[in-house]
Every structure is written in C-alpha cells, then in structure tokens.
Write a protein that holds these residues in place. Sequence first.
Motif, PDB file in Angstrom:
ATOM      1  N   GLU A   1       1.371  21.831  -3.480  1.00 33.96           N
ATOM      2  CA  GLU A   1       1.576  21.689  -4.937  1.00 33.96           C
ATOM      3  C   GLU A   1       1.732  23.082  -5.682  1.00 33.96           C
ATOM      4  O   GLU A   1       2.643  23.325  -6.431  1.00 33.96           O
TER       5      GLU A   1
ATOM      6  N   TYR B   1       0.937  -1.283  -0.087  1.00 34.70           N
ATOM      7  CA  TYR B   1      -0.019   0.009   0.063  1.00 34.70           C
ATOM      8  C   TYR B   1       0.879   1.165  -0.032  1.00 34.70           C
ATOM      9  O   TYR B   1       1.751   1.204   0.776  1.00 34.70           O
ATOM     10  N   GLN B   2       0.532   2.082  -0.998  1.00 32.88           N
ATOM     11  CA  GLN B   2       1.311   3.387  -0.733  1.00 32.88           C
ATOM     12  C   GLN B   2       0.095   4.533  -0.764  1.00 32.88           C
ATOM     13  O   GLN B   2      -0.656   4.727  -1.637  1.00 32.88           O
ATOM     14  N   PRO B   3       0.259   5.102   0.399  1.00 32.05           N
ATOM     15  CA  PRO B   3      -0.685   6.185   0.733  1.00 32.05           C
ATOM     16  C   PRO B   3      -0.648   7.372  -0.317  1.00 32.05           C
ATOM     17  O   PRO B   3       0.452   7.934  -0.597  1.00 32.05           O
ATOM     18  N   ARG B   4      -1.852   7.830  -0.696  1.00 30.77           N
ATOM     19  CA  ARG B   4      -1.881   9.135  -1.537  1.00 30.77           C
ATOM     20  C   ARG B   4      -2.604  10.157  -0.873  1.00 30.77           C
ATOM     21  O   ARG B   4      -3.790  10.115  -0.131  1.00 30.77           O
ATOM     22  N   PHE B   5      -1.961  11.402  -0.771  1.00 29.99           N
ATOM     23  CA  PHE B   5      -2.507  12.573  -0.188  1.00 29.99           C
ATOM     24  C   PHE B   5      -2.111  13.726  -0.989  1.00 29.99           C
ATOM     25  O   PHE B   5      -0.951  13.668  -1.612  1.00 29.99           O
ATOM     26  N   TYR B   6      -3.082  14.339  -1.346  1.00 27.34           N
ATOM     27  CA  TYR B   6      -2.933  15.576  -2.162  1.00 27.34           C
ATOM     28  C   TYR B   6      -3.127  16.920  -1.364  1.00 27.34           C
ATOM     29  O   TYR B   6      -4.112  17.044  -0.947  1.00 27.34           O
ATOM     30  N   ASP B   7      -2.133  17.608  -1.387  1.00 26.40           N
ATOM     31  CA  ASP B   7      -2.126  18.818  -0.692  1.00 26.40           C
ATOM     32  C   ASP B   7      -2.100  19.845  -2.034  1.00 26.40           C
ATOM     33  O   ASP B   7      -0.775  20.249  -2.291  1.00 26.40           O
TER      34      ASP B   7
END
Length: 109
Positions: free
Chosen positions: A27, A17-23
């Motif tokens: 960015e 599992y690779q956590p994905r977080f979008y800030d």
Amino acid sequence: MLKFFKLGGHQPRGFGYQPRFYDADKEALENRVRAAEGRKTGDIDREVTKMRIREELRLAREIAKREHRGLWSGGILRLLIILGILTAAAYAALERWLPGLLNFWFPNS
C-alpha cells in the motif's frame, strides 16, 4: 400442521467469503506511485496527501517504538532484576541456615 413449518422453497444462502489481507508495504508503494503520478500531472490529490501523512506518522511511530525499547528488548533488564533477586535470596538463606547446617554435618569442628 404443515402450514406452521414451511417445507420446500428454502434456498441456501451460499458462501460469500471475501478474504481480507493488508500489506502495508504494498500500500505504501502504491501511494508513492500515485503521489509521483500526481506530481507529474500537476494536481496533487487530497487522498494522496492524506496517505502520505498517514505513512509518515506510521514510520515515526515505528521509530519511536524502536528507540523506546532500550534495555527491555530481549528482556535484559528483566533478567538482571531476576538475577539480583535470586542472588539476594541465596545470600540471605546461606547467612541464616549455613552455620546450623555446618554444625549438624560436622559436629566435632
């Protein structure tokens, strides 16, 4: 019979599992830094230009959403409509049934 069931030799797949977080703010900051570095060196990267345009369009959408809200933000208009409907219903009910109720409760008057 054992040939149908492959016993042994089974390796677990593991957990990849690779956590994905979008800030979005982070960015946008990174894009501005890259754009500033590109201006310093004199070559503006196409990717930086795309990101800047994308950021400007996102900001324009947010501003348009804020301006579009108007009376709908907080449900003020919805509350006024419901209040108007309830007032009209109460008036109609009192207009229709109040004289009969008054005669029933106070027959001598």
